[in-house]
Motif scaffolding. Sequence first.
Motif, PDB file in Angstrom:
ATOM      1  N   ILE A  81       0.310   9.373  -6.820  1.00  0.00           N
ATOM      2  CA  ILE A  81       1.050   8.375  -6.937  1.00  0.00           C
ATOM      3  C   ILE A  81       0.587   7.503  -8.108  1.00  0.00           C
ATOM      4  CG2 ILE A  81       1.515   6.131  -5.870  1.00  0.00           C
ATOM      5  CD1 ILE A  81       1.240   7.643  -3.167  1.00  0.00           C
ATOM      6  N   LYS A  82      -0.752   7.068  -8.493  1.00  0.00           N
ATOM      7  CA  LYS A  82      -1.114   6.066  -9.461  1.00  0.00           C
ATOM      8  C   LYS A  82      -0.416   6.663 -10.866  1.00  0.00           C
ATOM      9  CE  LYS A  82      -5.044   3.661 -11.475  1.00  0.00           C
ATOM     10  NZ  LYS A  82      -6.255   3.458 -11.532  1.00  0.00           N
ATOM     11  N   PRO A  83      -0.570   7.814 -11.146  1.00  0.00           N
ATOM     12  CA  PRO A  83      -0.091   8.335 -12.524  1.00  0.00           C
ATOM     13  C   PRO A  83       1.407   8.066 -12.683  1.00  0.00           C
ATOM     14  CG  PRO A  83      -1.525  10.096 -11.501  1.00  0.00           C
ATOM     15  CD  PRO A  83      -1.359   9.062 -10.604  1.00  0.00           C
ATOM     16  N   GLU A  84       2.270   8.250 -11.519  1.00  0.00           N
ATOM     17  CA  GLU A  84       3.709   8.063 -11.663  1.00  0.00           C
ATOM     18  C   GLU A  84       4.026   6.561 -11.671  1.00  0.00           C
ATOM     19  OE1 GLU A  84       5.893  10.517 -12.156  1.00  0.00           O
ATOM     20  OE2 GLU A  84       4.334  11.862 -12.163  1.00  0.00           O
ATOM     21  N   VAL A  85       3.029   5.840 -10.999  1.00  0.00           N
ATOM     22  CA  VAL A  85       3.415   4.208 -11.248  1.00  0.00           C
ATOM     23  C   VAL A  85       3.282   3.913 -12.550  1.00  0.00           C
ATOM     24  CG1 VAL A  85       2.634   2.107 -10.324  1.00  0.00           C
ATOM     25  CG2 VAL A  85       2.975   3.943  -8.492  1.00  0.00           C
ATOM     26  N   GLU A  86       2.073   4.415 -13.118  1.00  0.00           N
ATOM     27  CA  GLU A  86       1.985   4.151 -14.628  1.00  0.00           C
ATOM     28  C   GLU A  86       2.855   4.570 -15.473  1.00  0.00           C
ATOM     29  OE1 GLU A  86      -2.934   3.987 -14.673  1.00  0.00           O
ATOM     30  OE2 GLU A  86      -1.976   5.712 -14.373  1.00  0.00           O
ATOM     31  N   ALA A  87       3.508   5.808 -15.111  1.00  0.00           N
ATOM     32  CA  ALA A  87       4.611   6.379 -15.944  1.00  0.00           C
ATOM     33  C   ALA A  87       5.905   5.374 -15.890  1.00  0.00           C
ATOM     34  CB  ALA A  87       4.764   7.651 -15.513  1.00  0.00           C
TER      35      ALA A  87
ATOM     36  N   ILE B 147      -1.397  -0.995  -4.463  1.00  0.00           N
ATOM     37  CA  ILE B 147      -2.460  -0.384  -3.898  1.00  0.00           C
ATOM     38  C   ILE B 147      -1.861   1.160  -4.170  1.00  0.00           C
ATOM     39  CG2 ILE B 147      -4.011   0.158  -2.236  1.00  0.00           C
ATOM     40  CD1 ILE B 147      -3.814  -2.814  -1.668  1.00  0.00           C
ATOM     41  N   THR B 148      -2.410   1.867  -4.979  1.00  0.00           N
ATOM     42  CA  THR B 148      -1.972   3.222  -5.092  1.00  0.00           C
ATOM     43  C   THR B 148      -3.018   4.476  -4.363  1.00  0.00           C
ATOM     44  OG1 THR B 148      -3.128   3.612  -7.128  1.00  0.00           O
ATOM     45  CG2 THR B 148      -0.822   2.778  -7.099  1.00  0.00           C
ATOM     46  N   GLY B 149      -4.343   4.075  -4.074  1.00  0.00           N
ATOM     47  CA  GLY B 149      -5.370   4.681  -3.695  1.00  0.00           C
ATOM     48  C   GLY B 149      -5.800   5.487  -4.881  1.00  0.00           C
ATOM     49  N   ALA B 150      -7.162   6.034  -4.739  1.00  0.00           N
ATOM     50  CA  ALA B 150      -7.684   6.834  -5.829  1.00  0.00           C
ATOM     51  C   ALA B 150      -7.505   8.335  -5.707  1.00  0.00           C
ATOM     52  CB  ALA B 150      -9.387   6.522  -5.692  1.00  0.00           C
TER      53      ALA B 150
ATOM     54  N   ASP C 147       0.951  -1.096   0.049  1.00  0.00           N
ATOM     55  CA  ASP C 147      -0.112  -0.043  -0.007  1.00  0.00           C
ATOM     56  C   ASP C 147       1.079   1.190  -0.119  1.00  0.00           C
ATOM     57  OD1 ASP C 147      -1.702   2.068   0.494  1.00  0.00           O
ATOM     58  OD2 ASP C 147      -2.936   0.863   1.943  1.00  0.00           O
ATOM     59  N   LEU C 148       0.695   1.929  -1.182  1.00  0.00           N
ATOM     60  CA  LEU C 148       1.654   3.244  -1.238  1.00  0.00           C
ATOM     61  C   LEU C 148       0.917   4.474  -0.428  1.00  0.00           C
ATOM     62  CD1 LEU C 148       2.802   2.479  -4.869  1.00  0.00           C
ATOM     63  CD2 LEU C 148       3.995   2.089  -2.755  1.00  0.00           C
ATOM     64  N   HIS C 149      -0.158   4.393   0.027  1.00  0.00           N
ATOM     65  CA  HIS C 149      -0.878   5.387   0.763  1.00  0.00           C
ATOM     66  C   HIS C 149       0.036   6.363   1.662  1.00  0.00           C
ATOM     67  CE1 HIS C 149      -4.391   3.258  -0.386  1.00  0.00           C
ATOM     68  NE2 HIS C 149      -5.090   4.417  -0.526  1.00  0.00           N
ATOM     69  N   GLY C 150       0.107   7.365   1.743  1.00  0.00           N
ATOM     70  CA  GLY C 150       0.746   8.285   2.693  1.00  0.00           C
ATOM     71  C   GLY C 150       2.200   8.512   2.277  1.00  0.00           C
ATOM     72  N   LEU C 151       2.744   7.927   1.352  1.00  0.00           N
ATOM     73  CA  LEU C 151       4.010   8.119   0.939  1.00  0.00           C
ATOM     74  C   LEU C 151       4.251   9.402  -0.134  1.00  0.00           C
ATOM     75  CD1 LEU C 151       5.249   4.436   0.122  1.00  0.00           C
ATOM     76  CD2 LEU C 151       5.598   5.880   2.096  1.00  0.00           C
TER      77      LEU C 151
ATOM     78  N   LYS D  95       4.196  -4.794 -18.105  1.00  0.00           N
ATOM     79  CA  LYS D  95       3.038  -5.158 -18.362  1.00  0.00           C
ATOM     80  C   LYS D  95       2.011  -4.902 -17.207  1.00  0.00           C
ATOM     81  CE  LYS D  95      -0.412  -8.320 -20.163  1.00  0.00           C
ATOM     82  NZ  LYS D  95      -0.565  -9.761 -20.848  1.00  0.00           N
ATOM     83  N   VAL D  96       1.021  -3.674 -17.245  1.00  0.00           N
ATOM     84  CA  VAL D  96       0.271  -3.537 -16.219  1.00  0.00           C
ATOM     85  C   VAL D  96      -1.198  -3.210 -16.491  1.00  0.00           C
ATOM     86  CG1 VAL D  96      -0.191  -1.531 -14.376  1.00  0.00           C
ATOM     87  CG2 VAL D  96       2.144  -2.141 -15.207  1.00  0.00           C
ATOM     88  N   THR D  97      -2.224  -3.698 -15.603  1.00  0.00           N
ATOM     89  CA  THR D  97      -3.503  -3.450 -15.503  1.00  0.00           C
ATOM     90  C   THR D  97      -3.954  -2.547 -14.604  1.00  0.00           C
ATOM     91  OG1 THR D  97      -3.639  -5.831 -16.542  1.00  0.00           O
ATOM     92  CG2 THR D  97      -5.704  -4.388 -15.936  1.00  0.00           C
ATOM     93  N   ALA D  98      -4.703  -1.250 -15.132  1.00  0.00           N
ATOM     94  CA  ALA D  98      -5.038  -0.251 -14.031  1.00  0.00           C
ATOM     95  C   ALA D  98      -6.314  -0.716 -13.567  1.00  0.00           C
ATOM     96  CB  ALA D  98      -4.611   0.883 -14.701  1.00  0.00           C
ATOM     97  N   TYR D  99      -6.612  -0.345 -12.353  1.00  0.00           N
ATOM     98  CA  TYR D  99      -7.962  -0.324 -11.824  1.00  0.00           C
ATOM     99  C   TYR D  99      -7.983   0.695 -10.929  1.00  0.00           C
ATOM    100  CZ  TYR D  99      -7.989  -5.257 -13.362  1.00  0.00           C
ATOM    101  OH  TYR D  99      -8.068  -6.498 -13.991  1.00  0.00           O
ATOM    102  N   SER D 100      -9.122   1.315 -10.521  1.00  0.00           N
ATOM    103  CA  SER D 100      -9.456   2.315  -9.656  1.00  0.00           C
ATOM    104  C   SER D 100      -8.884   2.038  -8.323  1.00  0.00           C
ATOM    105  CB  SER D 100     -10.903   2.536  -9.313  1.00  0.00           C
ATOM    106  OG  SER D 100     -11.260   3.403  -8.437  1.00  0.00           O
ATOM    107  N   GLY D 101      -7.733   2.633  -8.056  1.00  0.00           N
ATOM    108  CA  GLY D 101      -7.123   2.605  -6.784  1.00  0.00           C
ATOM    109  C   GLY D 101      -5.827   1.555  -6.434  1.00  0.00           C
TER     110      GLY D 101
END
Length: 86
Positions: A46-52, A32-35, A1-5, A60-66
């Motif tokens: 966080i999520k957009p940076e992890v996707e980048a 887990i990136t959170g929404a 869980d990357l929340h709070g980082l 290969k990544v599949t993105a979901y909400s959060g």
Amino acid sequence: DLHGLYVSEAIKYLEERLEQCRRKKIRQLTVITGAGNNSIDRIPKIKPEVEAFARKHQLKVTAYSGHLIFDLSTDQPGKIDGCILF
């Protein structure tokens, strides 16, 4: 869980976990990136940076909400099933 980082901390943690999964021959990593609900203006950071990061490293990544699921099965044969990034 990357929340709070901070984003830089989250990416570093992700890199370390990916390496651990590869060493252990794990095929899948759930991150887990959170929404972005706790971010300023509710915009995820966080999520957009992890996707980048995944695009940059051609992962290969599949993105979901959060959360995102990294498919590591194309890296190495003989891997075991997934782990979750906490």
